[in-house]
Motif scaffolding. Structure first.
Motif, PDB file in Angstrom:
ATOM      1  N   ALA A 104       0.847  -1.190   0.000  1.00  0.00           N
ATOM      2  CA  ALA A 104       0.000   0.000   0.000  1.00  0.00           C
ATOM      3  C   ALA A 104       0.883   1.241   0.000  1.00  0.00           C
ATOM      4  O   ALA A 104       1.926   1.275   0.646  1.00  0.00           O
ATOM      5  N   GLU A 105       0.471   2.244  -0.740  1.00  0.00           N
ATOM      6  CA  GLU A 105       1.183   3.520  -0.771  1.00  0.00           C
ATOM      7  C   GLU A 105       0.583   4.397   0.316  1.00  0.00           C
ATOM      8  O   GLU A 105      -0.390   5.108   0.089  1.00  0.00           O
ATOM      9  N   ALA A 140      -9.111  -3.733  -1.819  1.00  0.00           N
ATOM     10  CA  ALA A 140      -8.660  -2.866  -2.901  1.00  0.00           C
ATOM     11  C   ALA A 140      -7.226  -3.147  -3.328  1.00  0.00           C
ATOM     12  O   ALA A 140      -6.799  -2.696  -4.377  1.00  0.00           O
ATOM     13  N   SER A 142      -3.163  -2.914  -3.448  1.00  0.00           N
ATOM     14  CA  SER A 142      -2.108  -1.904  -3.288  1.00  0.00           C
ATOM     15  C   SER A 142      -2.544  -0.584  -3.892  1.00  0.00           C
ATOM     16  O   SER A 142      -2.202  -0.252  -5.027  1.00  0.00           O
ATOM     17  N   VAL A 143      -3.313   0.167  -3.130  1.00  0.00           N
ATOM     18  CA  VAL A 143      -3.800   1.469  -3.588  1.00  0.00           C
ATOM     19  C   VAL A 143      -3.256   2.553  -2.661  1.00  0.00           C
ATOM     20  O   VAL A 143      -2.837   2.269  -1.538  1.00  0.00           O
ATOM     21  N   PRO A 144      -3.281   3.815  -3.132  1.00  0.00           N
ATOM     22  CA  PRO A 144      -2.863   4.902  -2.246  1.00  0.00           C
ATOM     23  C   PRO A 144      -3.811   5.029  -1.050  1.00  0.00           C
ATOM     24  O   PRO A 144      -5.030   4.982  -1.210  1.00  0.00           O
ATOM     25  N   ALA A 162      -8.841   5.684   1.270  1.00  0.00           N
ATOM     26  CA  ALA A 162      -8.176   4.860   0.265  1.00  0.00           C
ATOM     27  C   ALA A 162      -8.918   5.009  -1.057  1.00  0.00           C
ATOM     28  O   ALA A 162     -10.148   5.049  -1.081  1.00  0.00           O
ATOM     29  N   ARG A 163      -8.152   5.097  -2.129  1.00  0.00           N
ATOM     30  CA  ARG A 163      -8.739   5.141  -3.459  1.00  0.00           C
ATOM     31  C   ARG A 163      -9.081   3.713  -3.848  1.00  0.00           C
ATOM     32  O   ARG A 163      -8.215   2.833  -3.843  1.00  0.00           O
ATOM     33  N   GLN A 164     -10.344   3.483  -4.179  1.00  0.00           N
ATOM     34  CA  GLN A 164     -10.755   2.140  -4.570  1.00  0.00           C
ATOM     35  C   GLN A 164     -10.730   2.002  -6.085  1.00  0.00           C
ATOM     36  O   GLN A 164     -11.124   2.924  -6.797  1.00  0.00           O
ATOM     37  N   PRO A 165     -10.288   0.840  -6.554  1.00  0.00           N
ATOM     38  CA  PRO A 165     -10.339   0.601  -8.001  1.00  0.00           C
ATOM     39  C   PRO A 165     -11.778   0.665  -8.501  1.00  0.00           C
ATOM     40  O   PRO A 165     -12.708   0.321  -7.768  1.00  0.00           O
ATOM     41  N   SER A 168     -14.015  -2.351  -8.036  1.00  0.00           N
ATOM     42  CA  SER A 168     -14.121  -2.980  -6.720  1.00  0.00           C
ATOM     43  C   SER A 168     -15.544  -3.056  -6.196  1.00  0.00           C
ATOM     44  O   SER A 168     -15.848  -3.881  -5.373  1.00  0.00           O
TER      45      SER A 168
END
Length: 189
Positions: A104-105, A140, A142-144, A162-165, A168
């Motif tokens: 994760a970022e 999610a 490895s997201v920011p 967290a930004r979700q794809p 998702s």
């Protein structure tokens, strides 16, 4: 049994049930977090991007999970005092590093004196942060992720975004986070 004795017995049974529920939640959160880190990392083994730090994260998280498992199992003994031994927000930095190690970022900002947070709030905040990271990594990947922990006059503000794809479909987790926030007189979105 008199009504007063019955009431005392009922209160004692209720307290034991609440403690067992708390212990079950602790085990689920701790082991679930460690297994999520391991599963995310194991999925990346075959890729070129798989860094050595991922192996280190798996090792460290596994060790911490085993230590937590031992701690919680010790609490099952009647002579242990569970509330004094739970993890606190003092572990926030390690949880951030664990999530980073899983890919994760994480951008983290921690402000204020974490030691000024009352014990029950600090312990629940730690559990909530752990659950947030577990949910993000599980759902999610490895997201920011941005984390903000601020302490003002002993009051805690904890934000995790967290930004979700796009594919998702949204979060299915978080009920424990909402439950913990409400229990402490706060709120979770």
């Amino acid at each position: 049994m008199s009504p007063a004795e019955w009431l005392v017995d009922l209160e004692e049974r209720t307290e034991r049930l609440l403690e067992r529920t708390w212990l079950a939640r602790e085990l689920r959160d701790t082991i679930g977090h460690a297994l999520t880190i391991a599963v995310v990392q194991a999925g990346a083994v075959g890729t070129r991007e798989f860094p050595e730090r991922a192996l280190a994260a798996m090792k460290d998280t596994g060790r911490e999970a085993l230590s937590e498992l031992d701690r919680v199992l010790r609490l099952l003994r009647e002579d242990a005092g569970p509330m004094a031994q739970r993890s606190t927000l003092a572990l926030a930095g390690r949880l951030v590093e664990s999530a980073r190690g899983a890919g994760a970022e994480v951008a983290a900002r921690i402000g204020g004196d974490l030691d000024a947070v009352p014990g029950p709030v600090s312990r629940e905040g730690c559990r909530m942060l752990q659950e947030c990271f577990t949910n993000v990594l599980r759902q999610a990947g490895s997201v920011p992720v941005s984390v903000r922990i601020e302490v003002f006059d002993g009051l805690l503000e904890l934000e995790v975004h967290a930004r979700q794809p796009a594919e998702s479909g949204g979060s299915r987790g978080g009920s424990g986070v909402r439950e913990g926030a409400v229990l402490l007189g706060g709120a979770a979105a």
